[in-house]
Design a protein around this motif. Structure first.
Motif, PDB file in Angstrom:
ATOM      1  N   SER A 290       0.828  -1.215   0.000  1.00 45.62           N
ATOM      2  CA  SER A 290       0.000   0.000   0.000  1.00 45.62           C
ATOM      3  C   SER A 290       0.860   1.263   0.000  1.00 45.62           C
ATOM      4  O   SER A 290       1.941   1.278   0.575  1.00 45.62           O
ATOM      5  N   GLN A 291       0.345   2.320  -0.635  1.00 46.23           N
ATOM      6  CA  GLN A 291       0.973   3.643  -0.612  1.00 46.23           C
ATOM      7  C   GLN A 291       0.070   4.563   0.198  1.00 46.23           C
ATOM      8  O   GLN A 291      -1.102   4.239   0.416  1.00 46.23           O
ATOM      9  N   ASP A 292       0.595   5.706   0.575  1.00 46.44           N
ATOM     10  CA  ASP A 292      -0.236   6.705   1.253  1.00 46.44           C
ATOM     11  C   ASP A 292      -1.124   7.389   0.209  1.00 46.44           C
ATOM     12  O   ASP A 292      -0.642   8.186  -0.596  1.00 46.44           O
TER      13      ASP A 292
ATOM     14  N   HIS B  74       0.143   2.119  -7.519  1.00 42.99           N
ATOM     15  CA  HIS B  74      -0.246   2.753  -6.248  1.00 42.99           C
ATOM     16  C   HIS B  74      -0.441   1.728  -5.131  1.00 42.99           C
ATOM     17  O   HIS B  74      -0.943   2.073  -4.056  1.00 42.99           O
ATOM     18  N   GLY B  75      -0.082   0.483  -5.413  1.00 42.29           N
ATOM     19  CA  GLY B  75      -0.203  -0.577  -4.410  1.00 42.29           C
ATOM     20  C   GLY B  75      -1.568  -1.237  -4.419  1.00 42.29           C
ATOM     21  O   GLY B  75      -2.551  -0.668  -4.930  1.00 42.29           O
ATOM     22  N   ASP B  76      -1.632  -2.475  -3.902  1.00 36.85           N
ATOM     23  CA  ASP B  76      -2.897  -3.217  -3.762  1.00 36.85           C
ATOM     24  C   ASP B  76      -3.652  -3.408  -5.076  1.00 36.85           C
ATOM     25  O   ASP B  76      -4.887  -3.446  -5.086  1.00 36.85           O
ATOM     26  N   GLY B  77      -2.933  -3.489  -6.205  1.00 39.56           N
ATOM     27  CA  GLY B  77      -3.588  -3.757  -7.492  1.00 39.56           C
ATOM     28  C   GLY B  77      -4.204  -2.530  -8.137  1.00 39.56           C
ATOM     29  O   GLY B  77      -5.004  -2.658  -9.072  1.00 39.56           O
ATOM     30  N   LEU B  78      -3.853  -1.332  -7.651  1.00 37.72           N
ATOM     31  CA  LEU B  78      -4.346  -0.075  -8.248  1.00 37.72           C
ATOM     32  C   LEU B  78      -3.204   0.547  -9.062  1.00 37.72           C
ATOM     33  O   LEU B  78      -2.154   0.894  -8.516  1.00 37.72           O
TER      34      LEU B  78
ATOM     35  N   VAL C 143       7.345   8.219  -6.950  1.00 37.84           N
ATOM     36  CA  VAL C 143       6.862   9.550  -7.311  1.00 37.84           C
ATOM     37  C   VAL C 143       5.805   9.998  -6.310  1.00 37.84           C
ATOM     38  O   VAL C 143       5.129   9.167  -5.699  1.00 37.84           O
ATOM     39  N   VAL C 144       5.686  11.308  -6.165  1.00 37.89           N
ATOM     40  CA  VAL C 144       4.666  11.836  -5.250  1.00 37.89           C
ATOM     41  C   VAL C 144       3.573  12.534  -6.067  1.00 37.89           C
ATOM     42  O   VAL C 144       3.815  12.976  -7.193  1.00 37.89           O
TER      43      VAL C 144
END
Ligand SMILES: [Zn+2]
Length: 287
Positions: A145-147, A216-220, A238-239
């Motif tokens: 996961s990402q923030d 973006h993590g979690d398959g996104l 990247v942000v």
């Protein structure tokens, strides 16, 4: 000529009676609640996951769970009718059924001067298949996961030239439905990362041209195509809002634009629906 009055003049309507009238005609939108929203092919289904539920899957693929809500990408070819999520609860296998409603996407006819982009030459087919399987693998990847607490932003301000889901014809020949959102802007206009991510692909592809995949993590995953220049490389973090590339005309295009797509659990979904639904979930979770 007859005068048209919305409310009786002699007996002014109270605020309550106006609201009652509005409700009875369905004028007032239903109370917010994701489960009540219509779920369509190419859309998103947001489901509040029961406490202690785990391993939510759709079509046997892991589903993203954000702030205790499953965020399910519905494939554009999903049949209309009941659909099923599976999950485990205290070690037991469970299912949750929801309904997918029909949606009519319109047709779009496009003329391409380069016939190689309609019917690619034999010698490019190996490359095209290799690129397709690489992209598929990246869509199905599960990174940590990402923030995402700032939600997602549109990566480019410009003119929307094609919506998600159009049934497409190139020089009269039917092709797959449009899998993203096209935003037109001048060549060289900077493109921003929609949210925090890791760059999982930075390459020049046959149909997509200079392309980035942001995971973006979690398959996104979000994809950015047809760029003139890439400003980041594979493996970079990247942000949100960071310039990642520039608008261009590489790959199968008729003019400078960004093709932006959003993928959830391996399915491309309508980016505009995703922005609205996901950002509303983030806002709700932040309260
Ligand atoms: Zn496009």
């Amino acid at each position: 000529m007859k005068k048209i009055c919305l409310f009786p003049v002699r007996k002014p309507a109270s605020l309550i009676s106006i609201i009652v009238a509005a409700l009875s005609t369905g004028f007032v939108a239903a109370a917010p609640g994701f489960a009540e929203d219509t779920v369509v092919p190419g859309g998103i289904y947001i489901w509040p996951v029961p406490p202690e539920a785990d391993k939510v899957r759709f079509g046997n693929k892991p589903v993203m769970v954000y702030q205790q809500h499953a965020v399910v990408g519905i494939p554009i070819k999903q049949p209309v009718g009941p659909a099923r999520l599976t999950y485990t609860h205290q070690g037991q296998s469970r299912t949750h059924t929801f309904t997918v409603s029909g949606k009519q996407y319109s047709e779009q006819h496009i003329t391409l001067e380069n016939q190689n982009m309609v019917t690619p030459p034999e010698e490019t087919l190996v490359r095209i298949r290799r690129e397709a399987s690489r992209q598929r693998a990246l869509y199905n990847q599960q990174l940590p996961s990402q923030d995402l607490s700032a939600g997602f932003v549109k990566p480019l301000q410009g003119i929307t030239t094609s919506l998600f889901g159009h049934q497409r014809f190139f020089n009269g020949q039917p092709r797959n439905p449009h899998s993203g959102l096209d935003i037109a802007a001048d060549t060289g206009t900077p493109i921003q990362a929609a949210a925090n991510a890791t760059v999982s692909l930075a390459d020049d592809l046959y149909f997509n041209g200079k392309t980035l995949f942001l995971d973006h993590g979690d398959g996104l995953v979000t994809m950015y195509c047809h760029m003139s220049e890439l400003l980041v490389k594979e493996g970079d973090r990247v942000v949100q809002g960071q310039n990642i590339g520039k608008v261009g005309t590489t790959g199968r295009v008729t003019g400078p634009h960004l093709h932006w797509s959003v993928s959830l659990n391996g399915s491309r979904v309508d980016p505009l629906t995703f922005l609205a639904e996901f950002n509303s979930l983030v806002k709700q979770a932040g309260r």
